[in-house]
Enzyme design. Sequence first.
Site, PDB file in Angstrom:
ATOM      1  N   ASN A   1       4.078 -15.138  35.252  1.00 31.15           N
ATOM      2  CA  ASN A   1       4.205 -14.087  34.227  1.00 31.15           C
ATOM      3  C   ASN A   1       2.986 -13.994  33.305  1.00 31.15           C
ATOM      4  O   ASN A   1       2.698 -12.941  32.768  1.00 31.15           O
ATOM      5  CB  ASN A   1       5.496 -14.250  33.422  1.00 31.15           C
TER       6      ASN A   1
ATOM      7  N   GLY B   1      12.183 -27.621  35.529  1.00 27.88           N
ATOM      8  CA  GLY B   1      11.640 -28.586  34.562  1.00 27.88           C
ATOM      9  C   GLY B   1      12.449 -29.868  34.553  1.00 27.88           C
ATOM     10  O   GLY B   1      11.886 -30.975  34.488  1.00 27.88           O
TER      11      GLY B   1
ATOM     12  N   CYS C   1       8.642 -15.743  28.490  1.00 26.99           N
ATOM     13  CA  CYS C   1       9.630 -16.726  28.022  1.00 26.99           C
ATOM     14  C   CYS C   1       9.937 -16.493  26.560  1.00 26.99           C
ATOM     15  O   CYS C   1      10.931 -16.973  26.047  1.00 26.99           O
ATOM     16  CB  CYS C   1       9.198 -18.148  28.331  1.00 26.99           C
TER      17      CYS C   1
ATOM     18  N   GLU D   1       2.175 -26.731  23.742  1.00 28.95           N
ATOM     19  CA  GLU D   1       0.904 -26.291  24.314  1.00 28.95           C
ATOM     20  C   GLU D   1       0.088 -25.653  23.186  1.00 28.95           C
ATOM     21  O   GLU D   1       0.592 -25.372  22.114  1.00 28.95           O
ATOM     22  CB  GLU D   1       1.155 -25.266  25.409  1.00 28.95           C
TER      23      GLU D   1
ATOM     24  N   GLY E   1       7.894 -23.071  33.516  1.00 28.87           N
ATOM     25  CA  GLY E   1       8.797 -22.367  34.429  1.00 28.87           C
ATOM     26  C   GLY E   1      10.225 -22.514  33.946  1.00 28.87           C
ATOM     27  O   GLY E   1      10.467 -22.641  32.748  1.00 28.87           O
ATOM     28  N   SER E   2      11.151 -22.533  34.892  1.00 24.14           N
ATOM     29  CA  SER E   2      12.564 -22.538  34.503  1.00 24.14           C
ATOM     30  C   SER E   2      13.019 -23.919  34.037  1.00 24.14           C
ATOM     31  O   SER E   2      12.436 -24.939  34.411  1.00 24.14           O
ATOM     32  CB  SER E   2      13.428 -22.110  35.697  1.00 24.14           C
TER      33      SER E   2
ATOM     34  N   GLU F   1       7.262 -26.637  29.636  1.00 27.82           N
ATOM     35  CA  GLU F   1       7.453 -25.433  28.822  1.00 27.82           C
ATOM     36  C   GLU F   1       8.437 -24.564  29.579  1.00 27.82           C
ATOM     37  O   GLU F   1       8.088 -24.013  30.625  1.00 27.82           O
ATOM     38  CB  GLU F   1       6.086 -24.739  28.677  1.00 27.82           C
TER      39      GLU F   1
HETATM   40  C1  UN1 Z   1       5.215 -16.956  28.175  1.00 24.51           C
HETATM   41  O1  UN1 Z   1       5.923 -15.972  28.280  1.00 24.51           O
HETATM   42  O2  UN1 Z   1       5.441 -17.971  28.859  1.00 24.51           O
HETATM   43  O3  UN1 Z   1       3.770 -15.273  22.695  1.00 24.51           O
HETATM   44  C2  UN1 Z   1       4.019 -17.012  27.300  1.00 24.51           C
HETATM   45  C3  UN1 Z   1       3.650 -14.620  23.722  1.00 24.51           C
HETATM   46  C4  UN1 Z   1       2.441 -14.832  24.589  1.00 24.51           C
HETATM   47  C5  UN1 Z   1       2.645 -15.972  25.520  1.00 24.51           C
HETATM   48  C6  UN1 Z   1       3.918 -15.906  26.312  1.00 24.51           C
HETATM   49  N1  UN1 Z   1       1.295 -15.085  23.743  1.00 24.51           N
HETATM   50  O4  UN1 Z   1       4.492 -13.785  24.068  1.00 24.51           O
END
Ligand code: UN1
Length: 499
Positions: free
Chosen positions: A149, A230, A281, A461, A225-226, A247
Amino acid sequence: MHLQNHIDGRWVDATGGDTFDNTDPANGELIATVTKSTTADVDRAVEAAQRAYEGWRLFPAPKRGEILYRAAEVMLRRKDELAREMTREMGKVLAEARGDVQEGIDMTYYIAGEGRRQFGDVVPAELPNKWAMSMRHPHGVVAAITPWNFPFAIPTWKIMPALILGNTVVFKPASYTPLLAVRLVEILEEAGLPKGVMNLVLGSGSDLGDHLVTHPGVALISFTGSSETGAHISELAGRLLKRVSCELGGKNAIVVLDDANVDLAIDGIVWSAFGTSGQRCTAASRVIGQRGIANELIDRLVGRAKKLRLGHGLEDTTDVGPVVSKSQLDRVHSYIPVAEKEGATVAAGGRISREGALAKGWFHEPTVLVDVKPNMRVAQEEIFGPVTAVIETSSIDEAIKILNSTKYGLSCSVYTQNVNNAFRFMRDAECGIVYVNAGTIGAEIQLPFGGMKATGNGHREAGRAALDVYSEWKSIYVDYSGRLQKAQIDVVEKTGMAP
Ligand code: UN1
């Protein structure tokens, strides 16, 4: 186009000779054939990274930083081309693909500067003529396992801090986005990274993941990932006492209180729920609206969602691109009957789009679910598509309770004009990222990124926090007294000075 692994400084096909296709999710067009790695290729990549580690860890960190700085310059030069390839490869609209590349550039510049920092502590020792300090020490070989993504930004979050601290890398990108992974490795190569420091293995996680995670030559696994994957990785790595940074998922919410600026809130919801087709995410997959404004909020959100135009992400007229694959589309869509069965109502969208030019792609209508209760599956599970669930609530207390009622804790936001409400929310939200009067997406790289509870395993991260993932602390004591001194036991009382 044909995409290959990068092992020990060479572009090579996988040993088995198999390939898989890389296609455009908006129209099914073939972009590239991709070499399909086996565990033997993982072994080669890890061995190359192990060999390169001995030289790389001793190469001065400021010089490592200069290579990263040059890489950021190359990224900047190639930004538009990278963004276009990203849109074709995984579907996000061009403006957002540019943002993804920019986030990688930001991270690379930021981390390049750490080449001349990486501060440790020098502290007083409790015994005379003794020196006490701490310094960072690399882990060795880092496995970077990344999602589709954010095919450029997320790899840089892992690879850049790993490299600046003296680790070498085996990079296993998602099988949907091998092209952007190849581009990132090309850029590091052009910037002058020595051979073997960065190795790329293309293929599927189910074929390669367990082998890479449990490989004795891999010291640290960094995975995005999911939550299910994880947990699996953590279990495998935990038994071997390997370092793991995860993450994982989110079920992020935007809380809109009665005292909010509703215009602003609507803009934030539309952007956070449907940007990147909801495949972040950090996406706002829940909206928690206080009763005084809930009706207005729903009406206007539904109106806006219905107006969003689906299409190829390279077209100017497109607001929302496809989801990444057929299986992702099916997964997202499977939540519609789940929602209806539990008593929710589809107020906008809800269908797979197959009209005209969309017929060959994986498009899902931007969807707003209403009459949602906090414990329904659509309010608890990560959907990872353009679907958001609106929950009504009576008070800020209840809103915060609902916000915190999922197993995840990544991103959240509150819309309010009342400073007291804003500060209570900032304090009580169980999320790693909190926004006030902004949506749930768009984190900047100079602050820690990550979440509480099932969103991760306690690491972060980006920001300075990333350095803690990619290094061990080493505490060093130097005794220059010339005699045996015993900490905690020797009594040091005499100052030796006149009273
Ligand atoms: C993600 O979807 O794993 O804050 C990262 C945000 C982006 C990073 C998303 N800077 O939506």
